[in-house]
Scaffold this motif. Sequence first.
Motif, short mmCIF file in Angstrom:
data_model
loop_
_atom_site.label_atom_id
_atom_site.label_comp_id
_atom_site.label_asym_id
_atom_site.label_seq_id
_atom_site.Cartn_x
_atom_site.Cartn_y
_atom_site.Cartn_z
N ARG A 45 37.87 -37.73 9.79
CA ARG A 45 38.74 -37.52 10.94
C ARG A 45 37.94 -36.96 12.12
NH1 ARG A 45 41.32 -40.40 8.59
NH2 ARG A 45 43.51 -40.32 7.98
N PRO A 46 37.05 -37.79 12.71
CA PRO A 46 36.27 -37.30 13.85
C PRO A 46 37.13 -36.93 15.04
CG PRO A 46 36.06 -39.68 13.64
CD PRO A 46 36.77 -39.20 12.41
N ALA A 47 38.33 -37.47 15.12
CA ALA A 47 39.23 -37.13 16.23
C ALA A 47 40.62 -36.87 15.66
CB ALA A 47 39.25 -38.25 17.27
N LEU A 48 40.69 -36.12 14.56
CA LEU A 48 41.97 -35.91 13.89
C LEU A 48 42.98 -35.25 14.82
CD1 LEU A 48 43.76 -35.94 11.39
CD2 LEU A 48 42.67 -33.81 10.65
N ARG A 49 42.55 -34.26 15.57
CA ARG A 49 43.49 -33.57 16.47
C ARG A 49 44.15 -34.54 17.44
NH1 ARG A 49 43.95 -28.41 19.42
NH2 ARG A 49 44.67 -28.87 21.52
N GLU A 50 43.34 -35.37 18.11
CA GLU A 50 43.88 -36.29 19.09
C GLU A 50 44.84 -37.29 18.44
OE1 GLU A 50 40.80 -35.38 18.85
OE2 GLU A 50 40.38 -34.41 20.77
N SER B 192 44.29 -26.72 10.56
CA SER B 192 42.96 -26.42 11.10
C SER B 192 42.62 -27.34 12.27
CB SER B 192 41.92 -26.55 9.99
OG SER B 192 40.61 -26.36 10.48
N ALA B 193 43.02 -28.61 12.16
CA ALA B 193 42.70 -29.59 13.19
C ALA B 193 43.41 -29.30 14.51
CB ALA B 193 43.05 -30.99 12.71
N VAL B 194 44.60 -28.73 14.45
CA VAL B 194 45.39 -28.52 15.68
C VAL B 194 45.36 -27.08 16.14
CG1 VAL B 194 46.89 -30.48 15.18
CG2 VAL B 194 47.55 -28.21 14.37
N GLU B 195 44.40 -26.30 15.66
CA GLU B 195 44.25 -24.94 16.17
C GLU B 195 44.01 -24.97 17.68
OE1 GLU B 195 42.35 -22.36 12.47
OE2 GLU B 195 41.04 -23.24 13.97
N LEU C 102 46.57 -24.84 19.95
CA LEU C 102 47.75 -25.31 20.69
C LEU C 102 48.45 -24.18 21.42
CD1 LEU C 102 49.39 -27.81 18.15
CD2 LEU C 102 48.15 -28.37 20.25
N GLY C 103 48.25 -22.95 20.93
CA GLY C 103 48.92 -21.80 21.54
C GLY C 103 50.27 -21.50 20.91
N VAL C 104 50.79 -22.43 20.14
CA VAL C 104 52.05 -22.25 19.42
C VAL C 104 51.89 -22.89 18.05
CG1 VAL C 104 53.54 -22.19 21.47
CG2 VAL C 104 52.99 -24.38 20.39
N SER C 105 52.82 -22.63 17.16
CA SER C 105 52.79 -23.28 15.86
C SER C 105 53.01 -24.78 16.03
CB SER C 105 53.87 -22.70 14.94
OG SER C 105 55.15 -23.06 15.42
N LEU C 106 52.62 -25.54 15.00
CA LEU C 106 52.78 -26.99 15.09
C LEU C 106 54.26 -27.36 15.17
CD1 LEU C 106 51.44 -29.73 15.14
CD2 LEU C 106 51.43 -29.73 12.64
N ALA C 107 55.10 -26.66 14.41
CA ALA C 107 56.54 -26.94 14.46
C ALA C 107 57.10 -26.64 15.85
CB ALA C 107 57.27 -26.12 13.41
N ARG C 108 56.63 -25.56 16.46
CA ARG C 108 57.09 -25.23 17.81
C ARG C 108 56.59 -26.25 18.82
NH1 ARG C 108 58.79 -20.59 20.62
NH2 ARG C 108 59.23 -21.27 22.76
N TYR C 109 55.37 -26.73 18.64
CA TYR C 109 54.83 -27.76 19.53
C TYR C 109 55.69 -29.01 19.48
CZ TYR C 109 51.72 -31.37 21.35
OH TYR C 109 51.21 -32.43 22.06
N ILE C 110 56.07 -29.44 18.26
CA ILE C 110 56.91 -30.63 18.11
C ILE C 110 58.24 -30.42 18.82
CG2 ILE C 110 58.17 -32.04 16.45
CD1 ILE C 110 55.88 -31.44 14.45
#
Length: 324
Positions: free
Chosen positions: A220-225, A258-261, A263-271
């Motif tokens: 996953r070289p660009a997993l976050r994106e 780890s990949a989406v660290e 964001l400033g918020v949790s992943l659920a909050r981001y969604i």
Amino acid sequence: MDEGAGTFPSRERQWSMSEVPLRDRFAAWCDILGATHLAFAMDPSPQWHEGFSADIREHGLGSLSLLETSVEPHRGRRTRRQVNANTRDVIGLHFINSGRQAVDLQGRRVILGPGDAMIWDGSATGGYEILEPLKKTTLIVPRAVAATVLPSYRNSFVQPLPGDHPPTRFLIRMLSLLCEQLPLMDDGARQASAHLIAELLKPLGELHGDNSAQPLRVSRPALRERVLDYIGQNLADPALVPTAIAAAHGVSVRTLYSAVEGLGVSLARYIRDQRLARCYDALLFGADPIGTIALKNGFKSAAHFSTAFRERYGSTPREVRRRG
């Protein structure tokens, strides 16, 4: 379709959908895939009527063949019907150069992107979807050869390959070089190259030993994106939660987090925030009823949506609609 392109027509073939009348492209693409890869049942989506295009260049490599494919978004499925009618007893090793492809792996959806690789067994059923214009390199290996160089290979499955596996990376680089040089090679050089590739395949057999039933980690070289892009495309799905996202990308939830660290918020909050932002725009500029907007963006009820919206923006959806 030009089947005699290249310096050595008997060893080089090329197909271009741009040379096929638009009305015939659906049938032509099915025929081309059957001749070069495997037979698939195509989904006649609207893009067939919007100038769908694809190009395949095939390089002969002894008993192997090396394919360079450039193709636009579409969907296909290999059903038991295609498997039973199979005339090519092969496996394919696919290496994604650019673009993204979704693959159905035994009931779960895995997204493959640049740098990722997979094996597709000719006796396996499953589906795929090209999500964006894709370029890939495919090595077609007769099963008789695979049985020799990959003796521990397990039949009848589609399996991601770990892109961080050094032998896999070296094989990808070698195939890329061969795509450039094969048009200039004679039969002797091609046969020698085929023997070399067969030797480079052997370390992949280590990936299908006692742990073959376990999913292998996809590079996953660009997993976050890709995760963020996946979220953006699936906001309407109420089941879009971290566990489902991790499964769709073939990674653990821990790897996903780890990949989406950052964001400033949790992943659920981001969604949730992304859903609310789309709803805000739809309230200002669209005409759908508020309840419809909520459901279209993954909220299970209008009441839940209204509460979350007011917490986020300090106004009710109705007040924003009036401003719009």
